[in-house]
Motif scaffolding. Structure first.
Motif, PDB file in Angstrom:
ATOM      1  N   THR A  10      11.163   7.408  -9.030  1.00  0.00           N
ATOM      2  CA  THR A  10      10.813   8.204  -7.876  1.00  0.00           C
ATOM      3  C   THR A  10      11.811   9.603  -7.407  1.00  0.00           C
ATOM      4  OG1 THR A  10       9.360   6.414  -7.600  1.00  0.00           O
ATOM      5  CG2 THR A  10       9.507   7.448  -5.662  1.00  0.00           C
ATOM      6  N   LEU A  11      12.833   8.980  -7.482  1.00  0.00           N
ATOM      7  CA  LEU A  11      13.976   9.710  -6.727  1.00  0.00           C
ATOM      8  C   LEU A  11      13.995  11.068  -7.249  1.00  0.00           C
ATOM      9  CD1 LEU A  11      16.144   6.834  -5.483  1.00  0.00           C
ATOM     10  CD2 LEU A  11      14.478   8.656  -4.265  1.00  0.00           C
ATOM     11  N   MET A  12      14.015  10.432  -8.545  1.00  0.00           N
ATOM     12  CA  MET A  12      14.146  12.172  -9.647  1.00  0.00           C
ATOM     13  C   MET A  12      13.429  12.954  -9.812  1.00  0.00           C
ATOM     14  SD  MET A  12      16.200  10.527 -13.552  1.00  0.00           S
ATOM     15  CE  MET A  12      15.698  11.513 -14.029  1.00  0.00           C
ATOM     16  N   LEU A  13      11.873  12.657  -9.361  1.00  0.00           N
ATOM     17  CA  LEU A  13      10.883  13.138  -9.677  1.00  0.00           C
ATOM     18  C   LEU A  13      10.638  13.822  -8.151  1.00  0.00           C
ATOM     19  CD1 LEU A  13       8.066  11.152 -11.711  1.00  0.00           C
ATOM     20  CD2 LEU A  13       9.173  13.435 -12.594  1.00  0.00           C
ATOM     21  N   TRP A  14      10.333  13.147  -7.301  1.00  0.00           N
ATOM     22  CA  TRP A  14      10.134  13.468  -5.341  1.00  0.00           C
ATOM     23  C   TRP A  14      11.330  13.478  -4.530  1.00  0.00           C
ATOM     24  CZ3 TRP A  14       6.323  10.320  -8.013  1.00  0.00           C
ATOM     25  CH2 TRP A  14       5.641  10.598  -8.754  1.00  0.00           C
ATOM     26  N   ASP A  15      12.026  13.429  -5.121  1.00  0.00           N
ATOM     27  CA  ASP A  15      13.394  12.818  -3.579  1.00  0.00           C
ATOM     28  C   ASP A  15      13.312  11.832  -2.485  1.00  0.00           C
ATOM     29  OD1 ASP A  15      16.570  13.136  -2.942  1.00  0.00           O
ATOM     30  OD2 ASP A  15      15.624  15.229  -1.824  1.00  0.00           O
ATOM     31  N   LEU A  16      13.578  11.586  -1.731  1.00  0.00           N
ATOM     32  CA  LEU A  16      13.521  10.499  -0.824  1.00  0.00           C
ATOM     33  C   LEU A  16      12.248  10.845   0.005  1.00  0.00           C
ATOM     34  CD1 LEU A  16      16.924  10.385   1.126  1.00  0.00           C
ATOM     35  CD2 LEU A  16      16.104   8.255  -0.405  1.00  0.00           C
ATOM     36  N   GLN A  17      11.705  11.562  -0.048  1.00  0.00           N
ATOM     37  CA  GLN A  17      10.373  11.667   0.632  1.00  0.00           C
ATOM     38  C   GLN A  17       8.840  11.302  -0.793  1.00  0.00           C
ATOM     39  OE1 GLN A  17       9.507  15.563   2.367  1.00  0.00           O
ATOM     40  NE2 GLN A  17      10.768  15.118   3.933  1.00  0.00           N
ATOM     41  N   GLY A  18       9.194  11.313  -1.797  1.00  0.00           N
ATOM     42  CA  GLY A  18       8.544  10.821  -3.146  1.00  0.00           C
ATOM     43  C   GLY A  18       7.885   9.547  -2.792  1.00  0.00           C
ATOM     44  N   LEU A  19       9.363   8.771  -1.846  1.00  0.00           N
ATOM     45  CA  LEU A  19       9.070   7.069  -2.153  1.00  0.00           C
ATOM     46  C   LEU A  19       7.813   6.389  -0.793  1.00  0.00           C
ATOM     47  CD1 LEU A  19      13.114   6.082  -0.453  1.00  0.00           C
ATOM     48  CD2 LEU A  19      11.339   5.535  -3.132  1.00  0.00           C
ATOM     49  N   ILE A  20       6.854   7.691  -0.107  1.00  0.00           N
ATOM     50  CA  ILE A  20       6.725   7.570   0.386  1.00  0.00           C
ATOM     51  C   ILE A  20       4.760   7.063  -0.220  1.00  0.00           C
ATOM     52  CG2 ILE A  20       4.743   9.977   0.096  1.00  0.00           C
ATOM     53  CD1 ILE A  20       5.116   7.923   3.264  1.00  0.00           C
ATOM     54  N   ILE A  21       4.711   6.675  -1.708  1.00  0.00           N
ATOM     55  CA  ILE A  21       4.029   6.671  -3.055  1.00  0.00           C
ATOM     56  C   ILE A  21       4.266   4.952  -2.914  1.00  0.00           C
ATOM     57  CG2 ILE A  21       5.746   6.439  -5.064  1.00  0.00           C
ATOM     58  CD1 ILE A  21       3.557   8.316  -6.303  1.00  0.00           C
ATOM     59  N   LEU A  22       5.309   4.065  -2.367  1.00  0.00           N
ATOM     60  CA  LEU A  22       5.116   3.259  -2.644  1.00  0.00           C
ATOM     61  C   LEU A  22       3.982   2.400  -1.874  1.00  0.00           C
ATOM     62  CD1 LEU A  22       9.162   2.155  -1.849  1.00  0.00           C
ATOM     63  CD2 LEU A  22       7.612   2.468  -4.365  1.00  0.00           C
ATOM     64  N   ILE A  23       3.500   2.992  -0.296  1.00  0.00           N
ATOM     65  CA  ILE A  23       2.563   2.917   0.568  1.00  0.00           C
ATOM     66  C   ILE A  23       1.615   1.813  -0.614  1.00  0.00           C
ATOM     67  CG2 ILE A  23       0.872   2.969   1.847  1.00  0.00           C
ATOM     68  CD1 ILE A  23       3.435   4.327   3.457  1.00  0.00           C
ATOM     69  N   ILE A  24       1.084   2.813  -2.248  1.00  0.00           N
ATOM     70  CA  ILE A  24       0.036   2.729  -2.197  1.00  0.00           C
ATOM     71  C   ILE A  24      -0.809   1.449  -3.297  1.00  0.00           C
ATOM     72  CG2 ILE A  24      -1.651   3.982  -4.251  1.00  0.00           C
ATOM     73  CD1 ILE A  24      -0.683   6.511  -3.875  1.00  0.00           C
ATOM     74  N   PRO A  25       0.095   1.659  -3.996  1.00  0.00           N
ATOM     75  CA  PRO A  25       0.464  -0.144  -4.939  1.00  0.00           C
ATOM     76  C   PRO A  25       0.457  -1.109  -4.291  1.00  0.00           C
ATOM     77  CG  PRO A  25       2.499   1.272  -5.452  1.00  0.00           C
ATOM     78  CD  PRO A  25       1.521   1.892  -4.787  1.00  0.00           C
TER      79      PRO A  25
END
Length: 392
Positions: free
Chosen positions: A153-168
């Motif tokens: 996640t961090l390699m693809l979108w950096d720290l802001q990419g952690l928002i994707i954790l909400i979906i699953p």
């Protein structure tokens, strides 16, 4: 292997995977947070402390609440809070705001475990240890997957990419809500009635001994998990890469031990599995503390992981049956408070390693396993006086 489990057990196991994945993600975030915000190592370590202290010490109180007023929303809300606390980190630029967000994540973990474990037990019928092993396996896999998910996640979108954790977490929460809304059926009712008939009163003395065994076991596991790479590098004189590979194999062996121990406990008896596991792990850890052999030490590390997790589901289920009127509290203690002791003790071992070397730490881990065995034998003697059914 899994034929006894039901839909609720599988859904709770899947939820456990996503819940404990957050615990595995957090340590992997620290280097990125240090780089992005110029945090000190002490400040970064305090974030781990924030999650653990909230999660571990609030679980017994949440368990008490669960016993008084059991609410099906606690499990899905725990999942959502657990992931949301981490998901918003990339949008915060203040240390204390990040600290608070991680505390929210820890609270989510605490909300999930007592009610989820109680749901598994009350719907498991006669196969409580088997079902609890499946539930436990979900958490083990989630913890192992956490660093991988964080890195990608961090390699693809950096720290802001952690928002994707909400979906699953949202998807899993909806699934759990739907499954737990289904009628409990006769199986759970019969199971509860049988437990109440066999053990009408809460047995605090054996539960206290059981908690000590859990604490000792937690210290042994987390200490091995922390020091295996260092042991492999400094004592066995192998590479960093091979140390990480061995650590992964160690974690795989814990998963195998969880499943095997839960499977045989329902036929052999919970206390026998606990006793035999600790009897077997003591010589394994002794050999590990004195050997410098590549092959023998690798074999002992794998065996240790298997044996340490063999009794885990039995310890949780037996704790619940010692407190039949407070299953949520028992779950909170066995899954939360007792487990936190390992994390608290790890810095002490780190100091010992700095002063006396990793070999001294391996010896102390062996001694702690001996203490766990002594309390297990004390528990066995007290347990016989309760005159419980053989299934225990």
């Amino acid at each position: 292997m899994f034929k006894s489990a039901n839909r609720k057990t599988y859904s709770m196991a899947a939820g456990h995977l996503f819940c404990d994945m957050n615990s595995g993600i957090l340590p992997a975030l620290l280097p990125f947070l240090i780089f992005a915000y110029d945090f000190t190592y002490t400040a970064a370590a305090a974030l781990i402390f924030a999650a653990n202290i909230v999660s571990s010490f609030s679980q017994p109180f949440i368990g008490i609440y669960s016993d008084i007023i059991s609410k099906k929303w606690m499990v899905p809300l725990g999942l959502i809070l657990g992931s949301s606390g981490l998901a918003v980190i990339g949008f915060l630029d203040n240390y204390w705001a990040i600290f608070a967000a991680i505390m929210v994540s820890g609270l989510g973990t605490a909300l999930f475990h007592p009610e989820a474990a109680k749901t598994v037990t009350l719907n498991a019928g006669k196969n409580k240890a088997s079902d609890m092993s499946i539930f436990s396996l979900g958490g083990t896999l989630g913890f192992a997957l956490g660093p991988i998910v964080a890195t990608v996640t961090l390699m693809l979108w950096d720290l802001q990419g952690l928002i994707i954790l909400i979906i699953p977490s949202l998807i899993m929460s909806l699934i759990i809500w739907k499954v737990t809304s289904e009628p409990a059926g006769q199986k759970a009712t019969v199971s509860t009635a049988a437990t109440a008939q066999e053990l009408p009163k809460d047995q605090w003395k054996p539960f206290s001994l059981l908690s000590v065994v859990l604490i000792m076991r937690s210290i042994v596991f987390i200490s091995l998990n922390t020091f295996i790479p260092l042991f492999w590098i400094t004592i066995i004189l192998q590479s960093n890469e091979s140390g990480n590979i061995l650590l992964s194999i160690f974690l795989i062996s814990t998963s195998a031990g969880t499943l095997f121990g839960g499977r045989i406990a329902d036929s052999l008896g919970y206390l026998k599995v606990i006793r035999y596991s600790f009897i077997a792990v003591v010589p394994v850890l002794f050999i590990l503390s004195v050997t410098e052999s590549f092959a023998l030490s690798a074999l002992m590390i794998i065996a240790a992981g298997f044996l340490i997790f063999m009794p885990y589901s039995s310890l949780v289920v037996l704790g619940q049956q010692y407190l039949p009127n407070r299953v949520g509290l028992a779950s909170g203690v066995t899954l939360g408070l007792s487990v936190s002791a390992g994390g608290v003790f790890a810095p002490v071992l780190g100091k010992i390693a700095d002063m006396y070397g990793v070999s001294a730490v391996m010896t102390i881990i062996f001694v702690i396993a001996v203490i766990a065995l002594i309390f297990t034998l004390m528990l066995s003697r007290m347990h016989k006086q309760l005159k419980l059914s053989a299934s225990y």
